[in-house]
Write an enzyme that holds these catalytic residues in place. Structure first.
Site, mmCIF file in Angstrom:
data_model
loop_
_atom_site.group_PDB
_atom_site.id
_atom_site.type_symbol
_atom_site.label_atom_id
_atom_site.label_comp_id
_atom_site.label_asym_id
_atom_site.label_seq_id
_atom_site.Cartn_x
_atom_site.Cartn_y
_atom_site.Cartn_z
ATOM 1 N N LEU A 12 0.818 -1.186 -0.024
ATOM 2 C CA LEU A 12 -0.095 0.057 -0.048
ATOM 3 C C LEU A 12 0.828 1.124 0.056
ATOM 4 O O LEU A 12 1.656 1.360 0.700
ATOM 5 C CB LEU A 12 -0.853 0.080 1.073
ATOM 6 C CG LEU A 12 -1.674 -1.161 1.405
ATOM 7 C CD1 LEU A 12 -2.729 -0.963 2.556
ATOM 8 C CD2 LEU A 12 -2.489 -1.414 0.070
ATOM 9 N N ARG A 19 2.724 14.835 6.547
ATOM 10 C CA ARG A 19 3.616 15.324 7.716
ATOM 11 C C ARG A 19 5.199 15.307 7.047
ATOM 12 O O ARG A 19 6.006 15.743 7.927
ATOM 13 C CB ARG A 19 3.619 14.197 8.728
ATOM 14 C CG ARG A 19 2.160 14.454 9.470
ATOM 15 C CD ARG A 19 2.187 13.687 10.832
ATOM 16 N NE ARG A 19 1.519 12.501 10.470
ATOM 17 C CZ ARG A 19 1.505 11.253 10.912
ATOM 18 N NH1 ARG A 19 2.067 11.351 12.155
ATOM 19 N NH2 ARG A 19 1.161 10.077 10.499
ATOM 20 N N TYR A 107 3.378 -2.119 3.644
ATOM 21 C CA TYR A 107 3.050 -0.734 3.329
ATOM 22 C C TYR A 107 4.474 -0.323 2.695
ATOM 23 O O TYR A 107 5.587 -0.603 2.784
ATOM 24 C CB TYR A 107 3.099 -0.016 4.837
ATOM 25 C CG TYR A 107 1.889 -0.072 5.784
ATOM 26 C CD1 TYR A 107 0.712 -0.638 5.201
ATOM 27 C CD2 TYR A 107 1.603 0.418 6.868
ATOM 28 C CE1 TYR A 107 -0.414 -0.630 5.944
ATOM 29 C CE2 TYR A 107 0.750 0.253 7.816
ATOM 30 C CZ TYR A 107 -0.635 -0.103 7.155
ATOM 31 O OH TYR A 107 -1.750 -0.289 7.650
ATOM 32 N N ASP A 109 5.659 2.411 3.173
ATOM 33 C CA ASP A 109 6.607 3.450 3.977
ATOM 34 C C ASP A 109 7.215 2.740 5.067
ATOM 35 O O ASP A 109 7.711 3.364 6.182
ATOM 36 C CB ASP A 109 5.689 4.905 4.480
ATOM 37 C CG ASP A 109 4.654 4.286 5.137
ATOM 38 O OD1 ASP A 109 4.198 2.929 5.583
ATOM 39 O OD2 ASP A 109 3.621 5.257 5.459
ATOM 40 N N GLY A 146 -3.809 0.939 15.597
ATOM 41 C CA GLY A 146 -4.642 0.035 15.925
ATOM 42 C C GLY A 146 -4.492 -0.930 17.150
ATOM 43 O O GLY A 146 -3.245 -1.459 16.934
ATOM 44 N N TYR A 373 45.231 17.526 -13.479
ATOM 45 C CA TYR A 373 43.866 17.465 -13.923
ATOM 46 C C TYR A 373 44.048 16.525 -15.085
ATOM 47 O O TYR A 373 44.673 16.515 -16.088
ATOM 48 C CB TYR A 373 43.122 18.710 -14.410
ATOM 49 C CG TYR A 373 41.812 18.421 -15.412
ATOM 50 C CD1 TYR A 373 40.633 17.598 -14.506
ATOM 51 C CD2 TYR A 373 41.651 18.612 -16.608
ATOM 52 C CE1 TYR A 373 39.653 17.391 -14.915
ATOM 53 C CE2 TYR A 373 40.531 18.168 -17.321
ATOM 54 C CZ TYR A 373 39.490 17.663 -16.398
ATOM 55 O OH TYR A 373 38.425 17.079 -17.221
ATOM 56 N N ASN A 384 54.331 7.741 -16.365
ATOM 57 C CA ASN A 384 54.334 8.654 -15.244
ATOM 58 C C ASN A 384 53.837 10.043 -15.572
ATOM 59 O O ASN A 384 54.684 10.333 -16.501
ATOM 60 C CB ASN A 384 55.899 8.721 -14.592
ATOM 61 C CG ASN A 384 55.445 9.279 -13.228
ATOM 62 O OD1 ASN A 384 55.340 9.028 -12.189
ATOM 63 N ND2 ASN A 384 56.085 10.815 -13.188
ATOM 64 N N ALA A 430 59.921 19.548 -18.615
ATOM 65 C CA ALA A 430 59.192 20.033 -17.618
ATOM 66 C C ALA A 430 58.753 21.366 -18.258
ATOM 67 O O ALA A 430 59.373 21.832 -19.000
ATOM 68 C CB ALA A 430 60.041 20.491 -16.473
#
Ligand code: UD1
Ligand code: CA
Length: 502
Positions: A12, A19, A107, A109, A146, A373, A384, A430
């Site tokens: 269900l 709420r 249920y 939930d 209940g 990056y 490397n 480099a």
């Protein structure tokens, strides 16, 4: 008979969940990396049902789309405007083809409910030959639930009375209805046709089926669980957090019992679908999300977040963040690196500190150790990548790929402007900006040649500490040059510094 499968499960999920105070339907809120509804459906599926129906109404299309994505085998049933759990089940049964057998009602939930408990419920129900068996719990504060009405000797359940309809005396009962039941399908169909909305809430109560079944001579039983959290529903965000923490606690416990070391359960969050191999070590401050798989003997953390990421056996990931990445066996990552989607690091490879990668295949034993990056790239085995190398993959309009071969040495502070290819065994000096392909075995250099303006500080920065330092060094050099001439000082060479850090 040991593990009987139910003919059907009806879940269900038609209620509004006001709420939660959310624009997102309640059952789509997540804990443990899955929606509440997918948790409920997963438990239901674990019973091996003949048919699985979810009843929807509130935000029907959105929830149905979520089910189509995450549980396409589920049948959706629509509840009409008649309110109440009884009506919801009646609408669900319209999609159930079976005429006899056991049907479970759960249920959407109630996220901590497990398939094992549902299987026990089916077994108890069928062994007793009951018309209805309800899963109940004794709780410290039964307000709102209940209440279970029992016969004098306590053996039989007479019915369920809703809190709003209960007398003061009935409200004193601490055994509550969890809302999870096993029904004889034929009894349920028949009884649902006879329930009314004549009650405090003007709803069709599923709970009324119990008294009807009993009046018809059926046996109505209860299976009492001591695991209150398992039958607890989410009504607001406070409960969402409480059940989320409890689910996490249970997930961690399962992994620890299976041979995973979790150093600090209080700061570790692991989603339900994550797998972890034996003898892996999870250090404090780790979050493992989605379909993350961690191999045996791997070490994760401290302070690491992995989402949908695969970590090979014996690999280690330290203070890093990875999404949709693959980290090979024995590879190392971190600290402080960010592996974005499509990163694949080969066995024994390395992504070191302050590195960002995206859509990058980094070969076996290849290394990107510092401050780089790497985007849209292919890096061969044993290569490397020097410190602070940038793979410039974006020309402002399109992204392009860079291919770096095997056993290449890219010098520090190189910029590889894509699309570009560096051949096997090649190198860059480099500070090289690589705009043209580099053939295998070649050295690429294009940094401007260095010119030293002798004595510049002495002339242009007179009176500064720099000038004083330079003078002292030059005077010392004169002195040692004199020593060298007389054969006492050790000479040293300075020409091996070209490539910088490694
Ligand atoms: C219901 C039970 C109560 C039990 C409690 C446990 C009835 C009449 N009462 O209470 O005995 O102690 O659950 O939590 O069954 N739903 C629908 N359609 C509806 C109404 C509800 O699908 O018309 C679904 C909700 O989405 C929810 C579940 O049924 O998943 C329970 O609804 P909720 O309103 O929370 O139950 P209560 O009436 O409080
Ligand atoms: Ca409820």
């Amino acid at each position: 008979m040991e593990n009987p499968a139910p003919a059907a499960v009806v879940v269900l999920a038609a209620g509004a969940g006001t709420r939660m105070r959310s624009r997102t339907p309640k059952v789509l809120h997540e804990i443990g990396g899955r929606s509440l509804l997918v948790h409920a459906v997963t438990a239901a599926e674990g019973t091996g049902p003949g048919e699985l129906v979810v009843v929807l109404r509130h935000e029907r299309d959105r929830v149905a789309a979520h089910l189509a994505d995450h549980a396409p085998e589920v049948t959706v049933a629509d509840q009409d405007e008649v309110p109440g759990t009884g009506r919801a089940v009646q609408c669900g049964l319209e999609k159930v083809a079976a005429a006899t057998g056991t049907v479970l009602v759960t249920y959407g939930d109630v996220p901590l409910l497990e398939a094992g408990t549902l299987r026990e419920l089916v077994a108890a129900h069928e062994q007793a030959g009951a018309a209805v068996t309800v899963l109940t719990a004794k709780v410290p504060d039964p307000t709102g639930y209940g209440r279970i009405l029992r016969s004098q000797d306590g053996a039989e359940v007479l019915g369920i009375v809703e809190h709003k309809d209960a007398t003061e005396e009935q409200r004193g009962i601490d055994e509550i209805n969890s809302g999870i039941y096993a029904f004889d399908l034929a009894v349920l169909r028949d009884a649902l046709g006879r329930i009314t909305t004549d009650n405090a809430q003007g709803e069709m109560y599923l709970t009324d089926v119990l008294a009807i079944a009993r009046e018809d001579g059926g046996s109505v039983r209860a299976l009492v669980t001591s695991d209150l959290m398992m039958v607890e529903g989410v009504n607001d965000r406070v409960q969402l957090a409480q059940l989320g923490a409890e689910m996490n606690r249970r997930i961690l416990e399962r992994h620890m019992r299976a041979g995973v070391t979790i150093v600090d359960p209080a700061t570790t969050w692991i989603d339900a679908d994550v797998t972890i191999g034996q003898d892996a070590i999870i250090r404090p401050g780790v979050q493992l999300h989605g379909a993350t798989d961690v191999g045996e003997d791997a070490e994760i953390g401290p302070d690491t977040t992995l989402r949908d990421t695969e970590v090979g056996a014996g690999a280690s990931v330290l203070r890093s963040h990875a999404v949709l990445a693959e980290i090979g066996p024995g590879a190392t990552v971190g600290p402080f690196s960010y592996l974005r989607a499509g990163t694949s690091l080969g066995a024994k490879g390395k992504i070191g500190g302050f590195v960002e990668t995206k859509n990058a295949r980094i070969g076996e034993g290849a290394k990107v150790p510092h401050l780089s990056y790497v985007g849209d790239a292919e890096i061969g085995e044993g290569t490397n990548i020097g410190a602070a190398t940038i793979f410039a993959n974006y020309d402002g309009v399109e992204k392009h790929r860079t291919t770096v071969g095997r056993h290449v040495r890219v010098g520090s502070d190189s910029v590889l402007v894509a699309p570009v290819t560096i051949g096997d065994g090649a190198a860059t000096g480099a500070g090289t900006t690589v705009r043209k392909d580099v053939p295998p075995g070649a050295l690429a250099v294009n940094a401007g040649s260095q010119r030293n303006v002798e004595g510049w500080t002495l002339r242009r920065r007179a009176g500064t500490a720099a000038e004083a330092a330079a003078r002292a060094a030059l005077d010392g050099a004169d002195a040692s040059a004199a020593d060298a001439a007389s054969g006492t000082a050790e000479g040293h060479s300075d020409d091996s510094k070209e490539q910088g850090q490694r």
